[in-house]
Design a protein around this motif. Structure first.
Motif, PDB file in Angstrom:
ATOM      1  N   UNK A 103       0.821  -1.328  -0.153  1.00  0.00           N
ATOM      2  CA  UNK A 103       0.041  -0.106   0.009  1.00  0.00           C
ATOM      3  C   UNK A 103       0.922   1.462  -0.010  1.00  0.00           C
ATOM      4  N   UNK A 104       1.862   0.994   0.897  1.00  0.00           N
ATOM      5  CA  UNK A 104       2.924   2.403   0.723  1.00  0.00           C
ATOM      6  C   UNK A 104       3.361   2.731  -0.731  1.00  0.00           C
ATOM      7  N   UNK A 105       3.500   1.757  -1.448  1.00  0.00           N
ATOM      8  CA  UNK A 105       4.033   1.939  -2.671  1.00  0.00           C
ATOM      9  C   UNK A 105       3.344   3.005  -3.544  1.00  0.00           C
ATOM     10  N   UNK A 106       2.154   2.848  -3.534  1.00  0.00           N
ATOM     11  CA  UNK A 106       1.109   3.806  -4.032  1.00  0.00           C
ATOM     12  C   UNK A 106       0.791   4.962  -3.479  1.00  0.00           C
ATOM     13  N   UNK A 107       1.203   5.326  -2.148  1.00  0.00           N
ATOM     14  CA  UNK A 107       0.844   6.480  -1.438  1.00  0.00           C
ATOM     15  C   UNK A 107       1.803   7.543  -2.152  1.00  0.00           C
ATOM     16  N   UNK A 108       1.042   8.880  -2.260  1.00  0.00           N
ATOM     17  CA  UNK A 108       1.848   9.673  -3.238  1.00  0.00           C
ATOM     18  C   UNK A 108       3.145  10.251  -2.685  1.00  0.00           C
ATOM     19  N   UNK A 109       3.137  10.737  -1.392  1.00  0.00           N
ATOM     20  CA  UNK A 109       4.338  11.004  -0.778  1.00  0.00           C
ATOM     21  C   UNK A 109       5.359  10.042  -0.791  1.00  0.00           C
ATOM     22  N   UNK A 110       5.160   8.845  -0.492  1.00  0.00           N
ATOM     23  CA  UNK A 110       6.153   7.642  -0.682  1.00  0.00           C
ATOM     24  C   UNK A 110       6.594   7.629  -2.089  1.00  0.00           C
ATOM     25  N   UNK A 111       5.818   7.616  -3.044  1.00  0.00           N
ATOM     26  CA  UNK A 111       6.022   7.453  -4.468  1.00  0.00           C
ATOM     27  C   UNK A 111       7.181   8.623  -4.921  1.00  0.00           C
ATOM     28  N   UNK A 112       6.669   9.839  -4.615  1.00  0.00           N
ATOM     29  CA  UNK A 112       7.292  11.004  -4.859  1.00  0.00           C
ATOM     30  C   UNK A 112       8.661  11.119  -4.380  1.00  0.00           C
ATOM     31  N   UNK A 279      14.252  -1.628  -2.550  1.00  0.00           N
ATOM     32  CA  UNK A 279      13.894  -3.240  -2.317  1.00  0.00           C
ATOM     33  C   UNK A 279      12.652  -3.272  -1.259  1.00  0.00           C
ATOM     34  N   UNK A 280      12.882  -2.388  -0.346  1.00  0.00           N
ATOM     35  CA  UNK A 280      11.690  -2.242   0.869  1.00  0.00           C
ATOM     36  C   UNK A 280      10.286  -2.428   0.140  1.00  0.00           C
ATOM     37  N   UNK A 281      10.235  -1.662  -0.712  1.00  0.00           N
ATOM     38  CA  UNK A 281       8.907  -1.416  -1.328  1.00  0.00           C
ATOM     39  C   UNK A 281       8.759  -2.199  -2.625  1.00  0.00           C
ATOM     40  N   UNK A 282       9.830  -2.634  -3.162  1.00  0.00           N
ATOM     41  CA  UNK A 282       9.281  -3.393  -4.462  1.00  0.00           C
ATOM     42  C   UNK A 282       9.765  -4.923  -4.381  1.00  0.00           C
ATOM     43  N   UNK A 283      10.576  -5.272  -3.496  1.00  0.00           N
ATOM     44  CA  UNK A 283      11.131  -6.691  -3.356  1.00  0.00           C
ATOM     45  C   UNK A 283      10.320  -7.491  -2.809  1.00  0.00           C
ATOM     46  N   UNK A 290      -0.511 -14.505   0.597  1.00  0.00           N
ATOM     47  CA  UNK A 290      -1.740 -15.536   0.348  1.00  0.00           C
ATOM     48  C   UNK A 290      -2.945 -14.627   1.176  1.00  0.00           C
ATOM     49  N   UNK A 291      -2.503 -14.005   2.160  1.00  0.00           N
ATOM     50  CA  UNK A 291      -3.748 -13.631   3.124  1.00  0.00           C
ATOM     51  C   UNK A 291      -3.730 -11.848   2.592  1.00  0.00           C
ATOM     52  N   UNK A 292      -3.005 -11.598   1.688  1.00  0.00           N
ATOM     53  CA  UNK A 292      -2.862 -10.164   1.433  1.00  0.00           C
ATOM     54  C   UNK A 292      -4.166  -9.730   0.379  1.00  0.00           C
ATOM     55  N   UNK A 293      -4.680  -8.643   0.920  1.00  0.00           N
ATOM     56  CA  UNK A 293      -5.623  -8.023  -0.320  1.00  0.00           C
ATOM     57  C   UNK A 293      -5.107  -7.243  -1.225  1.00  0.00           C
ATOM     58  N   UNK A 294      -4.916  -7.858  -2.344  1.00  0.00           N
ATOM     59  CA  UNK A 294      -4.177  -7.109  -3.726  1.00  0.00           C
ATOM     60  C   UNK A 294      -5.129  -6.789  -4.696  1.00  0.00           C
ATOM     61  N   UNK A 295      -6.382  -6.580  -4.354  1.00  0.00           N
ATOM     62  CA  UNK A 295      -7.390  -6.325  -5.595  1.00  0.00           C
ATOM     63  C   UNK A 295      -7.248  -5.040  -6.143  1.00  0.00           C
ATOM     64  N   UNK A 296      -6.940  -4.106  -5.722  1.00  0.00           N
ATOM     65  CA  UNK A 296      -6.797  -2.826  -6.082  1.00  0.00           C
ATOM     66  C   UNK A 296      -5.378  -2.112  -6.085  1.00  0.00           C
ATOM     67  N   UNK A 297      -4.614  -2.985  -5.603  1.00  0.00           N
ATOM     68  CA  UNK A 297      -2.968  -2.409  -5.576  1.00  0.00           C
ATOM     69  C   UNK A 297      -2.353  -2.353  -6.951  1.00  0.00           C
ATOM     70  N   UNK A 302       6.561  -4.341  -9.112  1.00  0.00           N
ATOM     71  CA  UNK A 302       6.987  -5.480  -8.083  1.00  0.00           C
ATOM     72  C   UNK A 302       7.956  -6.515  -8.409  1.00  0.00           C
ATOM     73  N   UNK A 303       8.930  -6.969  -7.628  1.00  0.00           N
ATOM     74  CA  UNK A 303       9.817  -7.991  -8.025  1.00  0.00           C
ATOM     75  C   UNK A 303       9.228  -9.311  -7.209  1.00  0.00           C
ATOM     76  N   UNK A 304       8.945 -10.340  -8.056  1.00  0.00           N
ATOM     77  CA  UNK A 304       8.567 -11.655  -7.149  1.00  0.00           C
ATOM     78  C   UNK A 304       9.544 -12.831  -7.852  1.00  0.00           C
ATOM     79  N   UNK A 305       9.409 -13.784  -7.171  1.00  0.00           N
ATOM     80  CA  UNK A 305      10.027 -15.274  -7.588  1.00  0.00           C
ATOM     81  C   UNK A 305       9.096 -16.309  -7.564  1.00  0.00           C
ATOM     82  N   UNK A 306       9.478 -17.287  -8.676  1.00  0.00           N
ATOM     83  CA  UNK A 306       8.668 -18.427  -8.712  1.00  0.00           C
ATOM     84  C   UNK A 306       8.545 -19.275  -7.421  1.00  0.00           C
TER      85      UNK A 306
END
Length: 350
Positions: A103-112, A279-283, A290-297, A302-306
């Motif tokens: 959620x922080x990734x899309x907060x405008x002040x953090x993104x800026x 990396x804190x925001x992207x890795x 699995x328990x995270x609500x990702x519907x509108x994020x 985002x960096x992810x691994x298989x």
């Protein structure tokens, strides 16, 4: 009897060959054009972010998640200095849930703030590129002109002078690119410490260009190879100074990111280096979502691994691979591309 003159020539030729080989290999690894591309790409990113600020109220959504439990929690705790370590403190990613990090990734002040940091890092990378080349040239020329005892300059001297001119030309080009970028960066952060330091960097890059041109001229003059060692030393000194200032700018921008995050969360988080900060925001390569609500994020970047990222059941991992770029073929580590934003999109196509 040992032929000392002949031995000196052979050692000098060997050193020349090694130096040129190292410079050639560095050219294949360090790419100034890529650094410039990073800066231009970031400029587009900032423009898009500014437009999104007018359309999306991300702060409202963030407040729903991060609302403090008491009035006292609304103010962050007293923050230690940037380099001060809190005894026993866990790493930031261990103190903050994946839901909040996303959620922080899309907060405008953090993104800026992160965009500003990425700009600073891109400028620093350009300066680092020529700084590395200059340091190699300085070491390679520490034995001075190999033909000095003959009074004439041979092929190896000409090569030394040519390499020096290439390094100086690269520095001039990078300074020409980084100078205006630093000036624009300073104007963007007017009256902030990072902006003041960036203004100093811009002024230093501009004034240093005159010194670089003078050094280029003396390496073109008759017997220019004899001036190469001194030119290499001065070039390195110039770049040492510019790199120190650019690192200051990066450090101030890192502090700015963590101050912003700490203010939003209402508690202090220790600052990390630039790579760990981003990396804190992207890795999320080792993360249970699995328990995270990702519907509108927005998951762009985002960096992810298989193997290490566990997604909600709604996510079609195979489709997610198609919408991502693998960092290295066969690595199983991916970055989600722009335009493939939310988990809802993955769920609807599965």
């Amino acid at each position: 009897m040992i032929d000392l003159d002949g031995a000196e020539d052979r050692v000098s030729h060997w050193l020349d060959a090694q130096q040129r080989s190292l410079l050639n290999h560095l050219d294949t690894v360090l790419d100034a054009e890529a650094g410039l591309g990073d800066i231009l790409t970031q400029a587009h990113r900032n423009a898009v972010t500014d437009r999104l600020k007018n359309a999306l109220d991300t702060e409202a959504g963030l407040r729903e998640i991060l609302v403090p439990s008491s009035p006292l929690a609304a103010s962050p705790q007293k923050q230690p200095g940037l380099n001060e370590v809190t005894p026993g403190a866990a790493a930031p990613e261990e103190q903050v849930s994946p839901q909040v990090r996303l959620t922080l990734r899309t907060e405008s002040h953090v993104s800026e703030a992160c965009g500003v940091l990425e700009d600073a890092v891109s400028i620093d990378k350009l300066i680092c590129f020529v700084h590395t080349r200059a340091a190699v040239l300085k070491r390679a020329n520490s034995h001075a002109c190999p033909q000095k005892h003959t009074g004439t300059c041979g092929p190896s001297c000409v090569r030394l002078a040519t390499d020096a001119r290439k390094a100086l030309s690269a520095a001039l080009l990078i300074f020409k690119i980084a100078g205006p970028r630093s000036r624009a960066f300073a104007e963007r952060l007017d009256l902030e410490p990072a902006g003041d330091r960036a203004a100093t960097l811009a002024a230093g890059l501009e004034s240093s260009r005159y010194r670089l041109r003078a050094l280029t001229n003396i390496t073109h003059s008759n017997g220019g190879c004899r001036n190469v060692p001194a030119a290499a030393v001065e070039l390195t000194e110039i770049l040492d100074e510019m790199r120190e200032i650019s690192r200051d700018v990066v450090g101030l921008c890192i502090a700015r990111v963590w101050q912003t995050i700490s203010m939003i969360l209402g508690r202090y988080l220790p600052a990390l280096d630039e790579r760990a900060t981003l990396a804190f925001l992207d890795d999320f390569t080792i993360c249970d979502l699995r328990e995270t609500d990702l519907g509108s994020i927005d998951l762009t970047g985002v960096r992810w691994s298989e193997r290490g990222t566990l997604w909600p059941e709604a996510v079609d991992v195979e489709d997610l691979k198609i919408r991502s770029d693998e960092i290295l073929a066969g690595s199983g580590v991916y970055v989600i591309r722009s335009g493939t934003a939310t988990v809802r999109a993955y769920a609807e196509t599965s």
